[in-house]
Every structure is written in C-alpha cells, then in structure tokens.
Design a protein around this motif. Sequence first.
Motif, PDB file in Angstrom:
ATOM      1  N   LYS A   3       0.838  -1.195   0.000  1.00  0.00           N
ATOM      2  CA  LYS A   3       0.000   0.000   0.000  1.00  0.00           C
ATOM      3  C   LYS A   3       0.869   1.238   0.000  1.00  0.00           C
ATOM      4  CE  LYS A   3      -4.333  -1.185   2.203  1.00  0.00           C
ATOM      5  NZ  LYS A   3      -4.889  -1.441   3.516  1.00  0.00           N
ATOM      6  N   ILE A   5       0.962   5.087   1.055  1.00  0.00           N
ATOM      7  CA  ILE A   5       0.251   6.020   1.941  1.00  0.00           C
ATOM      8  C   ILE A   5       0.943   7.362   1.881  1.00  0.00           C
ATOM      9  CG2 ILE A   5      -0.498   6.473   4.311  1.00  0.00           C
ATOM     10  CD1 ILE A   5       0.536   3.149   4.217  1.00  0.00           C
ATOM     11  N   TYR A 116       4.386  -1.487   3.093  1.00  0.00           N
ATOM     12  CA  TYR A 116       3.891  -0.118   3.114  1.00  0.00           C
ATOM     13  C   TYR A 116       4.943   0.839   2.576  1.00  0.00           C
ATOM     14  CZ  TYR A 116       0.231  -2.056   6.034  1.00  0.00           C
ATOM     15  OH  TYR A 116      -0.811  -2.813   6.493  1.00  0.00           O
ATOM     16  N   ASP A 137      -2.644   5.183  -2.341  1.00  0.00           N
ATOM     17  CA  ASP A 137      -3.879   4.424  -2.151  1.00  0.00           C
ATOM     18  C   ASP A 137      -4.652   4.992  -0.965  1.00  0.00           C
ATOM     19  OD1 ASP A 137      -3.203   2.372  -4.123  1.00  0.00           O
ATOM     20  OD2 ASP A 137      -1.670   1.760  -2.677  1.00  0.00           O
ATOM     21  N   GLU A 138      -3.883   5.438   0.044  1.00  0.00           N
ATOM     22  CA  GLU A 138      -4.499   5.997   1.239  1.00  0.00           C
ATOM     23  C   GLU A 138      -3.767   7.275   1.599  1.00  0.00           C
ATOM     24  OE1 GLU A 138      -5.393   3.380   4.446  1.00  0.00           O
ATOM     25  OE2 GLU A 138      -5.528   1.608   3.166  1.00  0.00           O
ATOM     26  N   GLN A 161      -8.759  13.808  -4.171  1.00  0.00           N
ATOM     27  CA  GLN A 161      -9.890  13.079  -4.754  1.00  0.00           C
ATOM     28  C   GLN A 161     -10.179  13.490  -6.192  1.00  0.00           C
ATOM     29  OE1 GLN A 161     -10.380  10.563  -3.399  1.00  0.00           O
ATOM     30  NE2 GLN A 161     -10.661  10.681  -1.195  1.00  0.00           N
ATOM     31  N   VAL A 173      -9.340   7.742  -2.956  1.00  0.00           N
ATOM     32  CA  VAL A 173      -8.248   7.499  -2.013  1.00  0.00           C
ATOM     33  C   VAL A 173      -8.847   7.406  -0.613  1.00  0.00           C
ATOM     34  CG1 VAL A 173      -6.119   8.467  -1.073  1.00  0.00           C
ATOM     35  CG2 VAL A 173      -6.675   8.809  -3.488  1.00  0.00           C
ATOM     36  N   LYS A 174      -8.434   6.393   0.148  1.00  0.00           N
ATOM     37  CA  LYS A 174      -8.962   6.261   1.507  1.00  0.00           C
ATOM     38  C   LYS A 174      -8.347   7.347   2.388  1.00  0.00           C
ATOM     39  CE  LYS A 174      -9.868   2.823   5.051  1.00  0.00           C
ATOM     40  NZ  LYS A 174      -9.474   1.533   5.611  1.00  0.00           N
ATOM     41  N   GLU A 175      -9.192   8.078   3.093  1.00  0.00           N
ATOM     42  CA  GLU A 175      -8.720   9.250   3.842  1.00  0.00           C
ATOM     43  C   GLU A 175      -8.696   8.978   5.343  1.00  0.00           C
ATOM     44  OE1 GLU A 175     -12.101  11.298   2.499  1.00  0.00           O
ATOM     45  OE2 GLU A 175     -11.060  12.407   0.921  1.00  0.00           O
ATOM     46  N   HIS A 176      -7.638   9.488   5.986  1.00  0.00           N
ATOM     47  CA  HIS A 176      -7.550   9.413   7.449  1.00  0.00           C
ATOM     48  C   HIS A 176      -7.183  10.790   7.978  1.00  0.00           C
ATOM     49  CE1 HIS A 176      -7.232   4.984   7.069  1.00  0.00           C
ATOM     50  NE2 HIS A 176      -6.392   5.223   6.077  1.00  0.00           N
ATOM     51  N   PHE A 245      -4.700   2.107  12.210  1.00  0.00           N
ATOM     52  CA  PHE A 245      -4.459   1.933  10.775  1.00  0.00           C
ATOM     53  C   PHE A 245      -4.493   0.452  10.418  1.00  0.00           C
ATOM     54  CE2 PHE A 245      -1.846   1.379   7.003  1.00  0.00           C
ATOM     55  CZ  PHE A 245      -2.388   2.345   6.163  1.00  0.00           C
TER      56      PHE A 245
END
Lengths: 270, 260
Positions: A3, A5, A116, A137-138, A161, A173-176, A245
């Motif tokens: 992944k 990040i 990662y 990806d994130e 995005q 995209v996965k958001e944190h 995570f």
Amino acid sequence: MSKVIVVTSGKGGVGKTTSSAAFSAGLAARGHKTAVIDFDVGLRNLDLIMGVERRVIYDFVNVINGEATLKQALIKDKRVDNLYILPASQTRDKDALTKEGVESIINELKADGFDYIVCDSPAGIEKGAFMALYFADEAIVVTNPEVSSVRDSDRILGILQSRSKVAEDGGSVKEHLLITRYSPDRVEGGDMLGMDDIVEILSIPLIGVIPESGSVLQASNSGNPVIMDKESTAGQAYEDVVSRFLGEDIPLRFVDVEQKKKGFFQKIFG
Amino acid sequence: MSMLNVLHLEHSDVSAIAAELQKKRDEMPQFFMQSPVVVDCNPLGEDVNSFDFLALKESLLSLGFIPVGVRNNPPALNKSLAEAGWAVMRESRKPFNDGQTEAAATETNDNDSTVDTANLPTNSTIETSNSVENSDQHLEAQVAPPASNNVKSLTVDKPVRSGQQIYAAESDMTVLAQTSAGSEIMADGSIHVYGALRGRVLAGAMGNESARIFCQSLQAELIAIAGRYQLLDESDTNLIGKPAMIKLLGEKLIIEPLSA
C-alpha cells in the motif's frame, strides 16, 4: 499487496515529517516491511528526524535520474528492522521529480516486497506535494487545530480526490484525519478548535489525535522518531494511530482535560 | 448586479481588447475572477467574418474569465465558432414579452445579423455590463430553453472541497455531500445540497430568476441567484446551520426555513 500512503497537509509545519517518521517506524516495528520516502526535494528533513542524515550517500533524485540504484539509495534503519528510508536531495529542486520516475521507484519497492510505502509530502500544493500524493492508495491528512490548517487540509483533500491516480481511474483514495499538536486545555479555553469541530468540517474518519508534547521536539532533535519514546503521550498516541491503521478499534487518549487531570491525581494518590 | 458580463465587440483587434479587459479586470479583480462572459458580435458588423474567436477565447481564459458563448453572429460562423470552442447562443422567442422592443428587434435581425442599434454602448468600446437590466434580460431572450427530451442534471456525490469549483451548465445541481468553505458551486438552474453548505453557491448563473437554492444546513459564505448576491454574514437570517430554501423575490434574496 503493498500500500502507498501519503502523509500530507497543505500547510507547512503541522507535523507531516514527524508523523511520517513515527508512523513508518511504528509499522516497521510491528513486522511490516516499510519504506518512507522524503518528497521534500530541496529541503530534506526526514533523514534528520530519522537520525540518518550522516548516512545519506545517494538520494531519491539520483535514483530517478538513474545515477544510483534504489538499493544503493535506501537507508536501512539501525533501530527498527524492516524500516528503510529514501532521503530527498538537497541540491536539486522539485522539478527533478517526474511522474514516470516516481512511478518506477514505487513499483520497484512494491516488487521488492515492501508492505507499506509512506510518502512524506512537502507543504504546499505544488509539484512536490502533487507527486507525493499522485500514487497514493491511502492518505493521512495531518491537521493542527487551527482554521488555516483545517482549510488547507480541505484543499488538499480536494486535490487528492480529483487529481490522484486512483481518482483519475475512477476510484477514491482512503482518507484518514490525524490531528496533531492538540492541547485539550486550550480547546477548553476556546482558543483552539476542538477535534469534533475539525472532524465536522473535514468530514473524514479520524485516525488519531496527537497531544502537544515537548517530547516531539526533543525526539526530532535527537533523530529518534517520537513513537520510540514509549513514555511520552505523543509516542503512545502514535502507537494508537498505527494500531487503528492496522484495523484495531481502540479509544482515543489524551483528548480530554478531565482525563489528564485524573491521571495527575492518580499519580499523587495512587 | 449580475455576475454575467457581456462583451460587445467593436473592433477586431484581439490584443487591444485583451489589454482593455485586463485594465478593467485589474480595477476589480475580485469581482471579475472566474466570471462568465458572453460575447456580442453585433457591433462588429462585417468584420465579424474575419474575427479571430479562438484568440479571443484564449485571451479571456488567460485573464481569468470564463468564455461562455457568442451571440448575434452570422449563422455562417456557427461551425467555426463551435470548432473554436464557443457556444453559440441561439435566439429564441422570449416567453413573455412585456413591452420589450429590444427582444423584437433581435428577433428580426436574426437572419441577416446587420447592425442592431437597440442596445449598443455609445462611448466605450468594451462594455462589461454588470447591471441586471442589461445583461439578464438579454439572456432571457436569447438562451434557448432546454428541450424537454434534453433535461440535464448534475449529481455530485463527493464533498466539494476548498478551492474546487463545479458548474452545472444549463442544468440543476444536486450535491449529496458537503461543500467546504472556499469552494464554489454554480448552476444555471437550481441547486440542492444535502450535506452542510459552507462555500459559495450561485444558482441561476445565466440569469434564471426562478432558480432556487435548497440546503440541509445553511452555512454558506455567499449566496446568489441570477446575479443578485449576498454574503451570509451580512444577512439577518436566523436559519444559519438549519435547513433552508433561498429564492429571489424582486431584487431581494429571501431565505426561508425548509420544512415539510
């Protein structure tokens, strides 16, 4: 499956590099093969915070230009197994970054079995930041509890995005959200935005809140990712971020004034 | 005031036009930033056939305007205008003609596109008309109502973030997420926002006065319908943060609670 990040924010000085260092060290410490890439070409901070600045021979741009292999440029961390650092060049600028070059490095890391790949973005929304987020990806969006930082994070979320590769391919995209330099006392006093307000404004899932802590500066100066300081609240909060995570559901810590006071009294009476 | 500007071409020197526009824009950069422009060929007369519309479009874009369309051009130019990326604003009968001779005048000139003196600026070469009376009624007369089998609508299902702009041309817009402070959503029709509405919102961008804005949580920075705009901070509404509908009544934006 590896992944990618990106650790990004838009605004400068909010703790992207500190968070990248802590997060990647935390992932590696739990046995995941992790690479962290400094995209701040021309400034170079990550190697200092990771304490490897005296071990830099080749850098990111050398690899892009084919002047060195990725293996030569990757610095293996001596404290944590599985952790590798790809430093930025200080003598070049961000124009040295090309989509093709960055892509080939990320693909090579993936082929090398990295779980990662953490991209430490520079501030701003220019080329360096764009390159750092393009293959993600994130995303971990680092925000301080103040309005301009929140606004800039919002801006970077829009770019993420709409202009990242995943977005171009029709995905998202996965958001944190990672709130740093949080001070519950000052939130209580009304001179800092509360975490609920920030989450409401940005409306993305919260992955952690890092309390304001002197140990962060101390860790940066000594070249040890703050996550290695198991005593500090910031270090523990970053551990929680890594856990969340990786899918654990654990409650937030160090976010309430009450909780802090209780800890204080417990120390005296218990 | 209207957000739509009309550029009357009086000569065919594109670089001189660009220079004058730049001057105008620099006087009020905030106002003209990203504002839509309609180009009126009428004053050009015969010179229109040799006019470089592609160069004009590029000049407008580089100055930060949004070139929308061309009107009063000879039909023979329709194809080359389309190739240059311009919309040709077709003439259509005004739905209700309340004694406007101007609309009638445009109608009769539809075929031969000779000089229309009904609404020519007399002293300035380039007129950026901001008055409602001028531009909006022009448009009402000239933007063709979308055919019934061609009704469009734009649905946005992701948050509209700070710095992003979304424009729904000849269409309504529905936003299923929030719009952030510093964002801008614009539609020629009505706008519906089901998340928090925090940015700028402009309905009826081409002058449709019956366009409305509907939202679940009104926190917008600026609201506008058919060019009449208002900063929400300057409004005396008590509906901030609540479901609301905004409509235009005469020259005034009315904010009403939205409830079943």
